[in-house]
Design an enzyme around this catalytic site. Sequence first.
Site, PDB file in Angstrom:
ATOM      1  N   ASN A 147      10.215  41.547 -53.636  1.00  0.00           N
ATOM      2  CA  ASN A 147       8.834  41.059 -53.773  1.00  0.00           C
ATOM      3  C   ASN A 147       8.820  39.541 -53.683  1.00  0.00           C
ATOM      4  O   ASN A 147       9.799  38.871 -54.028  1.00  0.00           O
ATOM      5  CB  ASN A 147       8.277  41.483 -55.138  1.00  0.00           C
TER       6      ASN A 147
ATOM      7  N   GLU B  79       6.270  30.094 -49.040  1.00  0.00           N
ATOM      8  CA  GLU B  79       6.573  31.528 -48.886  1.00  0.00           C
ATOM      9  C   GLU B  79       6.947  31.848 -47.442  1.00  0.00           C
ATOM     10  O   GLU B  79       7.928  32.555 -47.179  1.00  0.00           O
ATOM     11  CB  GLU B  79       5.360  32.370 -49.307  1.00  0.00           C
TER      12      GLU B  79
ATOM     13  N   LYS C 251      -0.370  46.443 -55.914  1.00  0.00           N
ATOM     14  CA  LYS C 251      -0.312  47.728 -56.619  1.00  0.00           C
ATOM     15  C   LYS C 251       1.133  47.896 -57.054  1.00  0.00           C
ATOM     16  O   LYS C 251       2.035  47.435 -56.352  1.00  0.00           O
ATOM     17  CB  LYS C 251      -0.709  48.827 -55.610  1.00  0.00           C
TER      18      LYS C 251
ATOM     19  N   ASP D 208       7.428  42.429 -62.204  1.00  0.00           N
ATOM     20  CA  ASP D 208       7.838  41.019 -62.055  1.00  0.00           C
ATOM     21  C   ASP D 208       9.086  40.643 -62.852  1.00  0.00           C
ATOM     22  O   ASP D 208       9.272  39.481 -63.213  1.00  0.00           O
ATOM     23  CB  ASP D 208       6.694  40.066 -62.456  1.00  0.00           C
TER      24      ASP D 208
ATOM     25  N   HIS E  52       6.537  36.375 -55.120  1.00  0.00           N
ATOM     26  CA  HIS E  52       5.525  36.085 -56.141  1.00  0.00           C
ATOM     27  C   HIS E  52       5.162  34.603 -56.053  1.00  0.00           C
ATOM     28  O   HIS E  52       6.060  33.751 -55.946  1.00  0.00           O
ATOM     29  CB  HIS E  52       6.089  36.423 -57.531  1.00  0.00           C
TER      30      HIS E  52
ATOM     31  N   GLY F 162      -2.133  39.142 -45.196  1.00  0.00           N
ATOM     32  CA  GLY F 162      -0.943  39.455 -44.407  1.00  0.00           C
ATOM     33  C   GLY F 162      -0.248  38.241 -43.811  1.00  0.00           C
ATOM     34  O   GLY F 162       0.537  38.389 -42.872  1.00  0.00           O
ATOM     35  N   SER F 163      -0.484  37.046 -44.371  1.00  0.00           N
ATOM     36  CA  SER F 163       0.152  35.878 -43.748  1.00  0.00           C
ATOM     37  C   SER F 163       1.684  35.919 -43.901  1.00  0.00           C
ATOM     38  O   SER F 163       2.407  35.452 -43.015  1.00  0.00           O
ATOM     39  CB  SER F 163      -0.424  34.566 -44.298  1.00  0.00           C
ATOM     40  N   ASN F 164       2.175  36.506 -44.990  1.00  0.00           N
ATOM     41  CA  ASN F 164       3.638  36.635 -45.122  1.00  0.00           C
ATOM     42  C   ASN F 164       4.191  37.665 -44.134  1.00  0.00           C
ATOM     43  O   ASN F 164       5.259  37.470 -43.553  1.00  0.00           O
ATOM     44  CB  ASN F 164       4.020  37.021 -46.554  1.00  0.00           C
TER      45      ASN F 164
HETATM   46  C1  GAR Z   1       1.134  35.764 -51.562  1.00  0.00           C
HETATM   47  O1  GAR Z   1       0.907  34.499 -52.123  1.00  0.00           O
HETATM   48  C2  GAR Z   1       2.082  36.564 -52.437  1.00  0.00           C
HETATM   49  O2  GAR Z   1       3.036  35.770 -53.094  1.00  0.00           O
HETATM   50  C3  GAR Z   1       1.129  37.142 -53.447  1.00  0.00           C
HETATM   51  O3  GAR Z   1      -0.001  37.508 -52.701  1.00  0.00           O
HETATM   52  C4  GAR Z   1      -0.143  36.603 -51.610  1.00  0.00           C
HETATM   53  C5  GAR Z   1      -0.341  37.420 -50.358  1.00  0.00           C
HETATM   54  O4  GAR Z   1      -0.673  36.604 -49.286  1.00  0.00           O
HETATM   55  N1  GAR Z   1       1.729  38.249 -54.131  1.00  0.00           N
HETATM   56  C6  GAR Z   1       1.487  38.504 -55.416  1.00  0.00           C
HETATM   57  O5  GAR Z   1       0.721  37.866 -56.096  1.00  0.00           O
HETATM   58  C7  GAR Z   1       2.259  39.688 -55.973  1.00  0.00           C
HETATM   59  N2  GAR Z   1       2.297  39.617 -57.401  1.00  0.00           N
HETATM   60  P1  GAR Z   1      -0.615  37.160 -47.783  1.00  0.00           P
HETATM   61  O6  GAR Z   1      -1.376  38.490 -47.778  1.00  0.00           O
HETATM   62  O7  GAR Z   1      -1.333  36.123 -46.989  1.00  0.00           O
HETATM   63  O8  GAR Z   1       0.827  37.326 -47.409  1.00  0.00           O
END
Ligand code: GAR
Length: 199
Positions: free
Chosen positions: A108, A180, A92, A151, A110, A11-13
């Site tokens: 999204n 990100e 998912k 994607d 990526h 969940g850092s984003n």
């Molecule tokens: C992030 O790097 C995001 O880009 C990736 O999962 C990570 C989640 O990090 N998403 C994907 O790979 C989707 N295809 P977070 O939980 O720390 O935000």
Amino acid sequence: MNICVFASGGGSNFNALLQAKKDGFLNSDFKLLITNNSHCGAVDIALANDIDYYHISKKVFPDLSESDFHKLYVDILDEYEIDLILLAGYMKMVDTIVIRKFKNRIINIHPALLPSFGGKGMYGMNVHKAVIESGAKESGITIHLVDEFYDKGKILLQKKLAVNEDDNEHTLQKRVLELEHKYYPQVVKQIETGELILE
Ligand code: GAR
């Protein structure tokens, strides 16, 4: 805008987006978290910030028919009057009924430069491993609209970074996450101000 974040992981984003709201950079309201994993960091972040969350998975709703299960997403999103959905590490495929209802309203992030290193199985650390193993000299982030093809939706923003000789998937992930956290809030801001128009 009323925003719902979909997340499955640390969940850092999600946290970076909430921080941007706390800093006054974003105006939108983060109304809701939807997750398919009740034990993830994103849930802890929702709890700490007093944001409602729903854990939606077949395990939680085993008695719902297939169509009622799909409808559940839409009912909850309607109840919270959601305008925009942000996927932030949601591991998912988003339900087709949601994609159709929120056409051009689901974004999204990526952790690589699509169309490279995208598609089924390409998420989280798998992506960084694949980048390192390929010997690619650069990676980065892609922020894109979500459509029914994994994607493949319209790219809204990409930022590159160099892959260093001594990088491994962990060091690369760390720098990609920094990008990100910086740019996801900026794209949301551009939508708020009308600088970026989602048709
Ligand atoms: C992030 O790097 C995001 O880009 C990736 O999962 C990570 C989640 O990090 N998403 C994907 O790979 C989707 N295809 P977070 O939980 O720390 O935000």
